[in-house]
Scaffold this active site. Structure first.
Site, PDB file in Angstrom:
ATOM      1  N   HIS A 197      25.504  69.846  -1.373  1.00 28.66           N
ATOM      2  CA  HIS A 197      24.597  68.819  -0.864  1.00 28.66           C
ATOM      3  C   HIS A 197      23.290  69.449  -0.415  1.00 28.66           C
ATOM      4  O   HIS A 197      23.269  70.329   0.452  1.00 28.66           O
ATOM      5  CB  HIS A 197      25.260  68.068   0.294  1.00 28.66           C
ATOM      6  CG  HIS A 197      26.355  67.179  -0.174  1.00 28.66           C
ATOM      7  ND1 HIS A 197      27.516  66.959   0.529  1.00 28.66           N
ATOM      8  CD2 HIS A 197      26.469  66.440  -1.311  1.00 28.66           C
ATOM      9  CE1 HIS A 197      28.286  66.118  -0.149  1.00 28.66           C
ATOM     10  NE2 HIS A 197      27.669  65.793  -1.273  1.00 28.66           N
ATOM     11  N   ALA A 198      22.197  68.938  -0.986  1.00 31.01           N
ATOM     12  CA  ALA A 198      20.894  69.579  -0.855  1.00 31.01           C
ATOM     13  C   ALA A 198      20.411  69.701   0.591  1.00 31.01           C
ATOM     14  O   ALA A 198      19.789  70.686   0.962  1.00 31.01           O
ATOM     15  CB  ALA A 198      19.877  68.791  -1.679  1.00 31.01           C
ATOM     16  N   ARG A 199      20.688  68.683   1.399  1.00 28.95           N
ATOM     17  CA  ARG A 199      20.102  68.685   2.748  1.00 28.95           C
ATOM     18  C   ARG A 199      20.874  69.563   3.726  1.00 28.95           C
ATOM     19  O   ARG A 199      20.452  69.740   4.860  1.00 28.95           O
ATOM     20  CB  ARG A 199      20.048  67.250   3.279  1.00 28.95           C
ATOM     21  CG  ARG A 199      21.405  66.552   3.403  1.00 28.95           C
ATOM     22  CD  ARG A 199      21.192  65.076   3.746  1.00 28.95           C
ATOM     23  NE  ARG A 199      22.440  64.322   3.762  1.00 28.95           N
ATOM     24  CZ  ARG A 199      22.492  63.018   4.017  1.00 28.95           C
ATOM     25  NH1 ARG A 199      21.388  62.325   4.265  1.00 28.95           N
ATOM     26  NH2 ARG A 199      23.642  62.386   4.014  1.00 28.95           N
ATOM     27  N   ASN A 207      29.591  66.043  -4.927  1.00 32.71           N
ATOM     28  CA  ASN A 207      30.914  66.001  -4.298  1.00 32.71           C
ATOM     29  C   ASN A 207      31.600  64.645  -4.466  1.00 32.71           C
ATOM     30  O   ASN A 207      32.437  64.262  -3.650  1.00 32.71           O
ATOM     31  CB  ASN A 207      30.834  66.388  -2.823  1.00 32.71           C
ATOM     32  CG  ASN A 207      32.142  67.010  -2.334  1.00 32.71           C
ATOM     33  OD1 ASN A 207      32.886  67.613  -3.123  1.00 32.71           O
ATOM     34  ND2 ASN A 207      32.450  66.841  -1.045  1.00 32.71           N
ATOM     35  N   ARG A 208      31.248  63.920  -5.509  1.00 31.06           N
ATOM     36  CA  ARG A 208      32.023  62.760  -5.953  1.00 31.06           C
ATOM     37  C   ARG A 208      32.222  62.856  -7.468  1.00 31.06           C
ATOM     38  O   ARG A 208      32.721  61.953  -8.095  1.00 31.06           O
ATOM     39  CB  ARG A 208      31.288  61.443  -5.638  1.00 31.06           C
ATOM     40  CG  ARG A 208      31.067  61.165  -4.162  1.00 31.06           C
ATOM     41  CD  ARG A 208      32.356  60.969  -3.390  1.00 31.06           C
ATOM     42  NE  ARG A 208      32.087  60.671  -1.983  1.00 31.06           N
ATOM     43  CZ  ARG A 208      31.890  61.606  -1.041  1.00 31.06           C
ATOM     44  NH1 ARG A 208      31.951  62.890  -1.355  1.00 31.06           N
ATOM     45  NH2 ARG A 208      31.662  61.251   0.208  1.00 31.06           N
ATOM     46  N   SER A 246      27.698  70.741   5.696  1.00 28.76           N
ATOM     47  CA  SER A 246      27.406  70.467   7.089  1.00 28.76           C
ATOM     48  C   SER A 246      27.224  68.944   7.191  1.00 28.76           C
ATOM     49  O   SER A 246      26.940  68.306   6.183  1.00 28.76           O
ATOM     50  CB  SER A 246      26.133  71.191   7.559  1.00 28.76           C
ATOM     51  OG  SER A 246      24.978  70.593   7.023  1.00 28.76           O
ATOM     52  N   GLU A 266      32.841  71.796   7.396  1.00 28.92           N
ATOM     53  CA  GLU A 266      31.610  71.153   7.846  1.00 28.92           C
ATOM     54  C   GLU A 266      31.106  72.012   9.008  1.00 28.92           C
ATOM     55  O   GLU A 266      31.779  72.131  10.025  1.00 28.92           O
ATOM     56  CB  GLU A 266      31.865  69.722   8.333  1.00 28.92           C
ATOM     57  CG  GLU A 266      32.436  68.772   7.287  1.00 28.92           C
ATOM     58  CD  GLU A 266      31.402  68.199   6.332  1.00 28.92           C
ATOM     59  OE1 GLU A 266      30.192  68.504   6.499  1.00 28.92           O
ATOM     60  OE2 GLU A 266      31.797  67.455   5.419  1.00 28.92           O
TER      61      GLU A 266
END
Ligand code: 0X9
Ligand code: ZN
Length: 790
Positions: free
Chosen positions: A217-219, A291-292, A344, A418
């Site tokens: 996830h980029a962010r 991630n889906r 995260s 996370e």
């Protein structure tokens, strides 16, 4: 060609209120009825007034997207319907959980008004998200003027993709022979996806492999520096720190530190809260949630069929080059036994499955649970951060996640981490750079713990724990459950214990299977006062022998052999005379009962000892945690004056979702006039903890002992649940261990003799006058008093 690095620090544009109507009309309720958690950023990208960057080459031309006036708010969710209603508005949920309790959401000003119109009273956690984003951009733009740091300074701040690549190149160059970097695939926009392999001496073909990946996830910027920190540390430690050297000699480690470079660059340059990759979708929107997109139970609940959605699953399983790359890398390495997918935020360690409310059965389920707890403890030991271990589905359902495929599709153990912060209060995805090193340090310990467990090949689970003491005869059995981690097949028939006392030759003791894969050790009669030493061995079908507590053939676990005499015990079924006093408390006073909250808000679903009842802070279904306080429960007076070595035992429960409330235990030996703290327990996740306190370590045991338990949530800012069960004062000593000064007067005299005579005969219940511990108050006890006279 990679996009040049740009920060646009002086060119921020604000969509301000002009954007709000567009955003509000752009809400995309999933057409398939599934829950989606779309991101405001996506809606902005789809807004024709704000064209999204089409590709890397053009990304530098796009102005950064601003989220002026967007805030992160906290709402106390009472039930699933309430949460579903919010998610159906298309609001971006920042915290995890479909349960009850406080949840956080990133909302536009218009969405905030909608929430208020629905009757919510949102608590503002981050007043203006754009302020955080601007501060970060300004800081990074200033840093960009300086030369790229390659040493330890690298971890002072987040780094753009070019510096990540330069750092990893340098790190590998500095550690030849034990590390290598290899491009393993290419992102949609043509950026390399690389793996770093770390392996010490020994043929990698003979070693189990562990794979860690970051930044699907980029962010989630903290994920890459965290895994880089880990690699950098262990590479430096190889050859000097024995633990690390041994582990790297036994394991091959692969780290894919940047799975989604296109998304990351887009988040860096244009839209800080971008999550997905940069797939141009058929409807003109961008991005698939990697991630889906994994091909295990792909397409199920918690993934969206709407391309504009933040959890868009893509057109097919593994439709994206990024997920294909990691999939093929793992499939090419069938010796992969364990994997971590790093995300995260929220401080969690999750195990499969995410697609449904099911967990792996048997030993695989145990391995996931057991190691998640070990890794969580390793993290907590560093700086006290608590990462809650739990099955992924306990969070919310999400189909097509990496962890499900790695376990379900490739057969390796797999966890989702996370990282920090624990909540949006800590900045959410915009974690302050001062926390990079701390996050790296604590996760380094978790990753090392995983390597260590895999290197040991077996995780030994003791379902009832290792007892603190064992009885001289008919001791409770000790149960062992050896869990294979690296493909070893165990031969249950070979399990046996080595038992020795006094350092002599160990006796081999057979063990029996009393539940599938669980074996019990029944100890032979032992001398009270001695120490018994135990080791357990089991062979695999290929003849390898595994040993507990350690592979070292000299390793034994030592347990004192003592009588246990219960002097006071409360299982919560009747009230022996507790007093509850609460100050400044609006809800959640201590009360006794069968747990009624079903564990929905971090409260215990059942009592500890199986009797049914326990002491709980507010015992109703729903919102009944501690608000304000403290609330204090104080025991009646207990006479410990005749005990040889009295201990306080109890089962304690505390969960607190912001981690700052403590369950305190205090003892008094003067009937409650003065108190001494003997334990202070922070949140333990949804688990009972056992308390064992040796009274003599804190005070003289007297005839006027009391214990009290204190909990508060003051200021009332969290969901705090506490419980107490199985409170006992136990004398752990041997014959003759009891003090003949039975009245605790400081001298052994006539009144002590009278106590012995008054208790004459067989003991029933607590029996301090039985000084030799033979179960009967008699002549030998009189002789003990006379021998100590004076
Ligand atoms: O939703 C995700 O992909 C992960 N969380 S994140 O905030 N980093 O996006 C969590 C996936 C874990 N699985 C389930 N919750 N089922
Ligand atoms: Zn994530």
């Amino acid at each position: 060609m990679l996009a040049p690095r740009h920060f646009f620090a002086g060119a921020l544009i604000s969509l301000g209120t002009a954007a709000a109507p567009v955003l509000a009309s752009g809400h995309d309720v999933a057409t398939d009825g599934r829950h989606d958690t779309p991101n405001p950023a996506i809606k902005l990208a789809a807004n024709p007034a704000q064209p999204a960057a089409p590709a890397a080459s053009a990304a530098s031309a796009a102005a950064p997207v601003a989220l002026d006036g967007w805030s992160v708010v906290q709402i106390d969710i009472r039930d699933h319907e309430e949460l579903d209603a919010i998610l159906e508005l298309g609001i971006d949920q920042w915290t995890h959980g479909h349960g009850h309790g406080p949840q956080e959401f990133c909302v536009s000003p218009a969405e905030l008004e909608q929430l208020r119109a629905m009757g919510h009273d949102p608590l503002i956690v981050i007043p203006n998200v754009q302020v955080l984003i601007d501060a970060e951009r300004t800081r990074l733009a200033a840093a960009a003027q300086a030369d790229a740091p390659l040493g330890i300074d690298y971890f002072d701040d987040y780094r753009p993709i070019e510096e990540i690549e330069a750092f990893t190149d340098q790190m590998v160059a500095d550690h030849p022979g034990i590390s290598s970097k290899m491009q393993i695939g290419t992102s949609l926009e043509g950026r390399p996806i690389s793996a770093i392999t770390i392996s010490g001496a020994g043929d990698p073909a003979d070693k189990p492999a562990v794979v860690i990946n970051a930044m699907q996830h980029a962010r989630e910027w903290i994920t890459t520096p965290t895994v880089l920190w880990f690699m950098n540390e262990i590479l430096d430690a190889y050859g000097t720190v024995p633990r690390v050297t041994e582990l790297l000699d036994q394991i091959e480690l692969h780290v894919i530190y940047q799975v989604n470079p296109d998304g990351f660059v887009y988040s860096w340059e244009t839209e800080r809260l971008w999550r997905k990759n940069r797939r141009p979708n058929a409807d003109g929107t961008f991005g698939v949630d990697l991630n889906r997109n994994w091909g295990f139970e792909w397409g199920g609940e918690g993934s969206s069929g709407n391309p504009d959605n933040d959890t868009y699953r893509g057109t097919a399983p593994f439709s994206e080059p990024e997920t294909q790359t990691v999939r093929d890398f793992i499939l090419d390495r069938p010796d992969t036994v364990a994997h971590i997918d790093v995300h995260s935020f929220s401080q969690l360690i999750l195990w499969p499955f995410g697609y449904d409310f099911v967990e792996p059965g048997g030993l695989d389920g145990d391995a996931h649970r057991e190691l998640a707890h070990c890794m969580s403890e390793a993290i907590e030991a560093v700086e006290g951060s608590f990462y809650r271990p739990q099955p992924a589905s306990a969070l919310y359902l999400a189909a097509g996640i990496a962890t499900d495929w790695v376990f379900g599709g490739a057969g390796a153990l797999s966890w989702t981490f996370e990282l920090r912060p624990g909540s949006s209060q800590g900045g959410g995805f915009i974690l302050p750079p001062e926390q990079i090193v701390g996050t790296g340090m604590e996760n380094e310990q978790a990753f090392l713990e995983l390597l260590e467990q895999v290197a040991g090949q077996i995780s030994w689970n003791l379902p009832d724990g290792l007892p603190m003491t064992v009885a001289p005869s008919s001791a409770e059995p000790i149960r062992f459950r050896p869990i294979p981690l690296a493909g070893a097949e165990l031969n249950g028939g070979t399990i046996r214990a080595l038992v020795r006392t006094g350092g002599g030759d160990p006796l081999e003791v057979a063990m029996t299977e009393d539940a599938p894969d669980t074996y019990r050790l029944d100890l032979p009669p032992l001398a009270c006062g001695s120490t018994v030493e135990i080791a357990v061995l089991i062979d695999s079908t290929d003849g390898t022998s595994y040993r507990w507590p350690d592979a070292d053939p000299a390793a034994f676990a030592a347990i004192p052999v003592r009588e246990r005499t219960i002097l006071f015990a409360d299982d919560g079924e009747t009230d022996p005379g507790w007093t509850v006093v609460s100050d400044d408390l609006t809800d959640g006073a201590w009360e006794r009962g069968v747990p009624a909250g079903e564990g929905q808000r971090g409260d215990p679903a059942t009592d500890f000892d199986g009797s049914g009842r326990a002491w709980l802070t507010g015992n109703e279904f729903g919102n009944s945690d501690v608000d304000g306080g403290p609330t204090t429960m104080t025991s009646p007076t207990v006479d410990l004056s005749g005990a040889g070595d009295p201990w306080l035992n109890a089962a304690l429960w505390i969960t607190c979702d912001d981690g700052d409330d403590l369950l305190r235990t205090e003892l008094s030996n003067d009937g409650g006039a003065t108190w001494t703290e003997v334990s202070s327990l922070a949140t333990q996740g949804p688990n009972w903890s056992r308390l064992a306190v040796r009274i003599a370590d804190f005070m003289e045991p007297t005839a006027a002992m009391r214990v009290r338990f204190i909990i508060s949530d003051n200021p009332n800012d969290s969901v705090t649940e506490a419980a107490v069960d199985a409170v006992a004062f136990v004398d752990i000593s041997c014959s003759g261990g009891g003090s003949p000064d039975l009245d605790g007067s400081g001298s052994v005299d006539f009144s002590d003799l009278l106590i012995v005579l008054g208790a004459w005969g067989p003991c029933s219940g607590p029996c301090p006058a039985d000084l030799d511990g033979n179960g009967d108050v008699g002549l030998t006890d009189v002789l003990s008093v006379l021998a100590a006279w004076g």
